[in-house]
Design an enzyme around this catalytic site. Structure first.
Site, PDB file in Angstrom:
ATOM      1  N   ASP A 138      53.229  40.771  43.402  1.00 33.38           N
ATOM      2  CA  ASP A 138      54.259  39.742  43.261  1.00 33.38           C
ATOM      3  C   ASP A 138      55.385  40.341  42.423  1.00 33.38           C
ATOM      4  O   ASP A 138      55.409  41.552  42.157  1.00 33.38           O
ATOM      5  CB  ASP A 138      53.682  38.452  42.678  1.00 33.38           C
ATOM      6  CG  ASP A 138      53.296  38.548  41.205  1.00 33.38           C
ATOM      7  OD1 ASP A 138      53.438  39.628  40.590  1.00 33.38           O
ATOM      8  OD2 ASP A 138      52.846  37.534  40.663  1.00 33.38           O
ATOM      9  N   HIS A 139      56.297  39.499  41.985  1.00 32.46           N
ATOM     10  CA  HIS A 139      57.466  39.939  41.223  1.00 32.46           C
ATOM     11  C   HIS A 139      57.103  40.661  39.928  1.00 32.46           C
ATOM     12  O   HIS A 139      57.812  41.567  39.509  1.00 32.46           O
ATOM     13  CB  HIS A 139      58.382  38.745  40.932  1.00 32.46           C
ATOM     14  CG  HIS A 139      57.652  37.593  40.315  1.00 32.46           C
ATOM     15  ND1 HIS A 139      56.905  36.698  41.066  1.00 32.46           N
ATOM     16  CD2 HIS A 139      57.534  37.192  39.032  1.00 32.46           C
ATOM     17  CE1 HIS A 139      56.374  35.799  40.258  1.00 32.46           C
ATOM     18  NE2 HIS A 139      56.737  36.080  39.017  1.00 32.46           N
ATOM     19  N   CYS A 177      49.813  41.971  39.730  1.00 29.83           N
ATOM     20  CA  CYS A 177      50.628  40.827  39.320  1.00 29.83           C
ATOM     21  C   CYS A 177      50.574  40.739  37.806  1.00 29.83           C
ATOM     22  O   CYS A 177      50.033  41.624  37.150  1.00 29.83           O
ATOM     23  CB  CYS A 177      50.181  39.530  39.999  1.00 29.83           C
ATOM     24  SG  CYS A 177      48.698  38.779  39.336  1.00 29.83           S
ATOM     25  N   GLY A 178      51.103  39.697  37.238  1.00 27.45           N
ATOM     26  CA  GLY A 178      51.187  39.582  35.788  1.00 27.45           C
ATOM     27  C   GLY A 178      49.845  39.664  35.090  1.00 27.45           C
ATOM     28  O   GLY A 178      49.602  40.544  34.270  1.00 27.45           O
ATOM     29  N   GLY A 217      45.145  35.539  39.425  1.00 31.61           N
ATOM     30  CA  GLY A 217      45.424  34.840  40.676  1.00 31.61           C
ATOM     31  C   GLY A 217      45.163  35.696  41.896  1.00 31.61           C
ATOM     32  O   GLY A 217      44.599  35.232  42.890  1.00 31.61           O
ATOM     33  N   HIS A 220      29.071  49.649  39.967  1.00 34.17           N
ATOM     34  CA  HIS A 220      28.080  48.573  39.983  1.00 34.17           C
ATOM     35  C   HIS A 220      28.357  47.469  40.988  1.00 34.17           C
ATOM     36  O   HIS A 220      27.431  46.806  41.438  1.00 34.17           O
ATOM     37  CB  HIS A 220      27.970  47.947  38.592  1.00 34.17           C
ATOM     38  CG  HIS A 220      27.426  48.882  37.568  1.00 34.17           C
ATOM     39  ND1 HIS A 220      27.134  48.475  36.285  1.00 34.17           N
ATOM     40  CD2 HIS A 220      27.109  50.205  37.611  1.00 34.17           C
ATOM     41  CE1 HIS A 220      26.678  49.494  35.590  1.00 34.17           C
ATOM     42  NE2 HIS A 220      26.664  50.560  36.376  1.00 34.17           N
ATOM     43  N   ASN A 221      29.625  47.244  41.317  1.00 35.13           N
ATOM     44  CA  ASN A 221      29.985  46.114  42.185  1.00 35.13           C
ATOM     45  C   ASN A 221      30.504  46.534  43.545  1.00 35.13           C
ATOM     46  O   ASN A 221      30.774  45.690  44.392  1.00 35.13           O
ATOM     47  CB  ASN A 221      31.037  45.231  41.510  1.00 35.13           C
ATOM     48  CG  ASN A 221      30.645  44.843  40.103  1.00 35.13           C
ATOM     49  OD1 ASN A 221      31.339  45.193  39.151  1.00 35.13           O
ATOM     50  ND2 ASN A 221      29.529  44.158  39.944  1.00 35.13           N
ATOM     51  N   ARG A 268      51.299  42.857  33.147  1.00 34.83           N
ATOM     52  CA  ARG A 268      51.784  42.426  31.834  1.00 34.83           C
ATOM     53  C   ARG A 268      50.857  42.831  30.695  1.00 34.83           C
ATOM     54  O   ARG A 268      51.202  42.649  29.524  1.00 34.83           O
ATOM     55  CB  ARG A 268      51.991  40.910  31.829  1.00 34.83           C
ATOM     56  CG  ARG A 268      53.155  40.500  32.719  1.00 34.83           C
ATOM     57  CD  ARG A 268      53.489  39.037  32.597  1.00 34.83           C
ATOM     58  NE  ARG A 268      54.619  38.716  33.463  1.00 34.83           N
ATOM     59  CZ  ARG A 268      54.667  37.686  34.293  1.00 34.83           C
ATOM     60  NH1 ARG A 268      53.642  36.844  34.354  1.00 34.83           N
ATOM     61  NH2 ARG A 268      55.730  37.472  35.035  1.00 34.83           N
ATOM     62  N   ARG A 275      19.730  49.701  42.692  1.00 35.54           N
ATOM     63  CA  ARG A 275      19.562  48.320  42.223  1.00 35.54           C
ATOM     64  C   ARG A 275      20.857  47.514  42.334  1.00 35.54           C
ATOM     65  O   ARG A 275      20.832  46.300  42.494  1.00 35.54           O
ATOM     66  CB  ARG A 275      19.031  48.286  40.792  1.00 35.54           C
ATOM     67  CG  ARG A 275      20.016  48.721  39.730  1.00 35.54           C
ATOM     68  CD  ARG A 275      19.378  48.730  38.330  1.00 35.54           C
ATOM     69  NE  ARG A 275      20.353  48.806  37.278  1.00 35.54           N
ATOM     70  CZ  ARG A 275      20.905  49.918  36.822  1.00 35.54           C
ATOM     71  NH1 ARG A 275      20.595  51.085  37.364  1.00 35.54           N
ATOM     72  NH2 ARG A 275      21.777  49.882  35.840  1.00 35.54           N
ATOM     73  N   ARG A 291      22.157  43.545  44.276  1.00 38.32           N
ATOM     74  CA  ARG A 291      23.009  42.539  43.659  1.00 38.32           C
ATOM     75  C   ARG A 291      24.249  42.265  44.508  1.00 38.32           C
ATOM     76  O   ARG A 291      24.652  41.116  44.692  1.00 38.32           O
ATOM     77  CB  ARG A 291      23.397  42.972  42.257  1.00 38.32           C
ATOM     78  CG  ARG A 291      22.166  43.086  41.357  1.00 38.32           C
ATOM     79  CD  ARG A 291      22.428  43.871  40.093  1.00 38.32           C
ATOM     80  NE  ARG A 291      21.183  44.014  39.361  1.00 38.32           N
ATOM     81  CZ  ARG A 291      20.996  44.912  38.435  1.00 38.32           C
ATOM     82  NH1 ARG A 291      21.966  45.747  38.094  1.00 38.32           N
ATOM     83  NH2 ARG A 291      19.838  44.999  37.812  1.00 38.32           N
TER      84      ARG A 291
END
Length: 143
Positions: A8-9, A65-66, A70, A98-99, A109, A132, A136
């Site tokens: 975004d901006h 984004c900032g 979001g 892990h993810n 920001r 493992r 998950r």
């Protein structure tokens, strides 16, 4: 490797720096972000990035984004997306290890530009550990 990027901006300046870094590494970039700094609605730029990753049109996504909250919330609505909000390289490393995150969300920001570039580098160079952690990750998507 192909990366979809959106912003975004608040993330325009960082987006240009990240794109320059990625292209210098020989990585193809699909720019879905705004090139302006006037106010825009971040979901308009998140959806094309998340869709590109979910549909395997891009290997990874980067959203800026900032606060990155979001964009992370929006991207994580996609079943095949695991978007991680990363403000330091160590978090980027863990979100990949892990993810198995496939979208990196950077809060412009709350990070310096050089720090953001380091986060991108770490995210892209870190492999998923599996084992493992795979068990998950398999439990994340419910719809």
């Amino acid at each position: 490797m192909k990366i979809a990027i959106g912003n975004d901006h608040a993330g325009t300046v960082y987006k240009f720096a990240v794109v320059a870094y990625l292209e210098a590494q020989g990585i193809e970039v699909i720019n879905y972000g705004t090139d302006e700094e006037s106010s825009v609605d971040y979901p308009d730029f998140v959806h094309p990035v998340a869709a590109a990753v979910a549909e395997k049109k891009a290997d990874f996504g980067i959203l800026i984004c900032g606060s990155a909250n979001g964009v992370a919330i929006t991207a994580n609505k996609y079943k095949e997306v695991r978007a991680g909000l990363c403000w330091i390289s160590e978090i980027a490393e863990l979100t990949r290890q892990h993810n198995n995150a496939n979208i990196l969300c950077i809060p412009a920001r709350y990070t310096a530009e050089a720090q953001a570039l380091g986060i991108v580098k770490t995210f892209l160079e870190t492999e998923f550990e599996g084992g493992r952690h795979q068990n998950r990750v398999d439990k994340i998507a419910i719809c």
